[in-house]
Design a protein around this motif. Structure first.
Motif, PDB file in Angstrom:
ATOM      1  N   PHE A  82      -7.281  -1.101   5.733  1.00  0.00           N
ATOM      2  CA  PHE A  82      -7.304  -2.323   4.918  1.00  0.00           C
ATOM      3  C   PHE A  82      -7.235  -3.591   5.755  1.00  0.00           C
ATOM      4  CE2 PHE A  82      -6.123   0.735   1.729  1.00  0.00           C
ATOM      5  CZ  PHE A  82      -6.594   0.224   0.538  1.00  0.00           C
ATOM      6  N   ASP A  83      -6.899  -3.466   7.023  1.00  0.00           N
ATOM      7  CA  ASP A  83      -6.506  -4.627   7.816  1.00  0.00           C
ATOM      8  C   ASP A  83      -7.546  -5.740   7.823  1.00  0.00           C
ATOM      9  OD1 ASP A  83      -4.576  -5.868   9.671  1.00  0.00           O
ATOM     10  OD2 ASP A  83      -6.219  -5.667  11.097  1.00  0.00           O
ATOM     11  N   GLU A 109      -2.383   4.407   7.547  1.00  0.00           N
ATOM     12  CA  GLU A 109      -3.532   4.255   6.651  1.00  0.00           C
ATOM     13  C   GLU A 109      -3.819   2.785   6.362  1.00  0.00           C
ATOM     14  OE1 GLU A 109      -3.130   6.607   3.093  1.00  0.00           O
ATOM     15  OE2 GLU A 109      -2.413   8.344   4.212  1.00  0.00           O
ATOM     16  N   CYS A 110      -2.808   1.929   6.501  1.00  0.00           N
ATOM     17  CA  CYS A 110      -2.990   0.492   6.282  1.00  0.00           C
ATOM     18  C   CYS A 110      -4.085  -0.089   7.174  1.00  0.00           C
ATOM     19  CB  CYS A 110      -1.684  -0.248   6.548  1.00  0.00           C
ATOM     20  SG  CYS A 110      -0.767  -0.651   5.070  1.00  0.00           S
ATOM     21  N   TYR A 136       0.845  -1.196   0.000  1.00  0.00           N
ATOM     22  CA  TYR A 136       0.000   0.000   0.000  1.00  0.00           C
ATOM     23  C   TYR A 136       0.884   1.250   0.000  1.00  0.00           C
ATOM     24  CZ  TYR A 136      -3.254   3.575   1.576  1.00  0.00           C
ATOM     25  OH  TYR A 136      -3.998   4.724   1.682  1.00  0.00           O
ATOM     26  N   HIS A 166       0.650   5.016   0.735  1.00  0.00           N
ATOM     27  CA  HIS A 166      -0.217   6.003   1.374  1.00  0.00           C
ATOM     28  C   HIS A 166      -0.143   7.351   0.657  1.00  0.00           C
ATOM     29  CE1 HIS A 166       3.265   8.050   3.132  1.00  0.00           C
ATOM     30  NE2 HIS A 166       3.708   6.884   3.566  1.00  0.00           N
ATOM     31  N   ILE A 181      -0.382  -7.599   3.683  1.00  0.00           N
ATOM     32  CA  ILE A 181      -0.290  -6.204   3.275  1.00  0.00           C
ATOM     33  C   ILE A 181       0.897  -5.537   3.958  1.00  0.00           C
ATOM     34  CG2 ILE A 181      -2.003  -5.509   5.025  1.00  0.00           C
ATOM     35  CD1 ILE A 181      -2.834  -3.275   3.040  1.00  0.00           C
ATOM     36  N   CYS A 214       3.320  -1.743   4.010  1.00  0.00           N
ATOM     37  CA  CYS A 214       3.358  -0.329   3.651  1.00  0.00           C
ATOM     38  C   CYS A 214       4.730   0.213   4.021  1.00  0.00           C
ATOM     39  CB  CYS A 214       2.253   0.454   4.370  1.00  0.00           C
ATOM     40  SG  CYS A 214       2.168   2.202   3.887  1.00  0.00           S
ATOM     41  N   PRO A 237       2.010   5.374   7.110  1.00  0.00           N
ATOM     42  CA  PRO A 237       1.682   3.943   7.047  1.00  0.00           C
ATOM     43  C   PRO A 237       0.459   3.531   7.850  1.00  0.00           C
ATOM     44  CG  PRO A 237       4.059   4.236   7.258  1.00  0.00           C
ATOM     45  CD  PRO A 237       3.447   5.589   7.449  1.00  0.00           C
TER      46      PRO A 237
END
Length: 265
Positions: free
Chosen positions: A17-18, A13-14, A3, A5, A28, A30, A11
């Motif tokens: 998605f978690d 921001e991941c 990812y 950002h 995933i 980042c 990071p």
């Protein structure tokens, strides 16, 4: 799955998605891009990101996901990963500024014009934002989202979103402002000519009411990227709301790609 950002971004921001990544059995990552040494600039910077990604991925194929200006970073890094990238997913993507009359429709137009014409003043502005991030992070968040449109306004009403975005802005500006400045200055430098080197599969998710990265940018990228297979325009959504709402379909598409790669030929 790597990812990229936004800028500003971090990071953390991941975390958005978690849950979906776990549900789809996706790993995933980042990279903390803004922490890269300042000696790496231009192509050297993107080669460094590619090298770090390969060190994480080993022999596996990788899937890139880029949000906002992170889409620019993902596309530039993809050029140095030829043959290793299975797909690129772009969300609320920033397109090359020189490729169209985009700036008048962008909430951050003054910042980008400053970065283009007076980079020293842009650095000073970013330094002031770094002070706000240290001592008044909620004020910085309020200033940056003053022009929020459509469903982005609803995001700001959610305490969890405000908490995470405040942490993102604090880490970006208070801790990594030099990396942020490097990436924005790279973004405002002409790069449309590099898009022809991106040959992999591309999907685009775009909020119809995005005033940070206008829909015209998605239209341009869909034409400029020869591997673009999907453009999903999401009605009523703007910038961050598009990111949050697109997560399930982005993860599902990557899971489908993974299954296709592992299927017997």
């Amino acid at each position: 799955m790597f990812y990229f950002h936004g800028a500003p971004g971090a990071p953390q921001e991941c975390l958005w998605f978690d849950a979906q990544a776990r549900d789809k059995d996706l790993n995933i990552f980042c990279l903390d891009r803004f922490s890269a040494p300042q000696g790496y600039q231009g192509e050297g910077y993107f080669r460094l990101l590619a090298t770090e990604m390969l060190a994480c991925a080993g022999a596996a194929q990788v899937h890139l996901v880029g949000f906002s200006i992170g889409a620019f970073a993902a596309l530039q890094t993809c050029r140095h990963l030829q043959g290793r990238v299975a797909s690129v997913s772009l969300i609320s993507a920033g397109a090359p500024l020189e490729a169209g009359d985009f700036l008048p429709g962008m909430a951050g137009q003054q910042v980008f014009r400053l970065a283009q014409r007076w980079p020293v003043l842009f650095r000073l502005l970013s330094g002031w934002q770094a002070l706000l991030a240290r001592f008044a992070p909620h004020l910085l968040c309020k200033l940056l989202f003053a022009s929020a449109k459509a469903a982005d306004r609803q995001c700001l009403q959610q305490a969890e979103f405000r908490r995470l975005i405040s942490a993102v802005l604090r880490d970006c500006f208070a801790l990594q402002v030099a990396g942020y400045v490097r990436e924005v200055l790279a973004y405002v430098t002409p790069w449309a000519g590099s898009l022809g080197q991106v040959k992999t599969k591309v999907r685009i998710w775009q909020g119809a009411d995005d005033n940070w990265s206008p829909k015209a940018m998605a239209d341009y990228l869909a034409q400029a990227l020869s591997g673009c297979e999907q453009v999903e325009i999401m009605p009523g959504l703007s910038h961050y709301s598009c990111l949050l709402q697109s997560v399930p379909s982005v993860c599902a598409a990557i899971r489908k790609d993974v299954e296709g790669l592992s299927a017997p030929q």
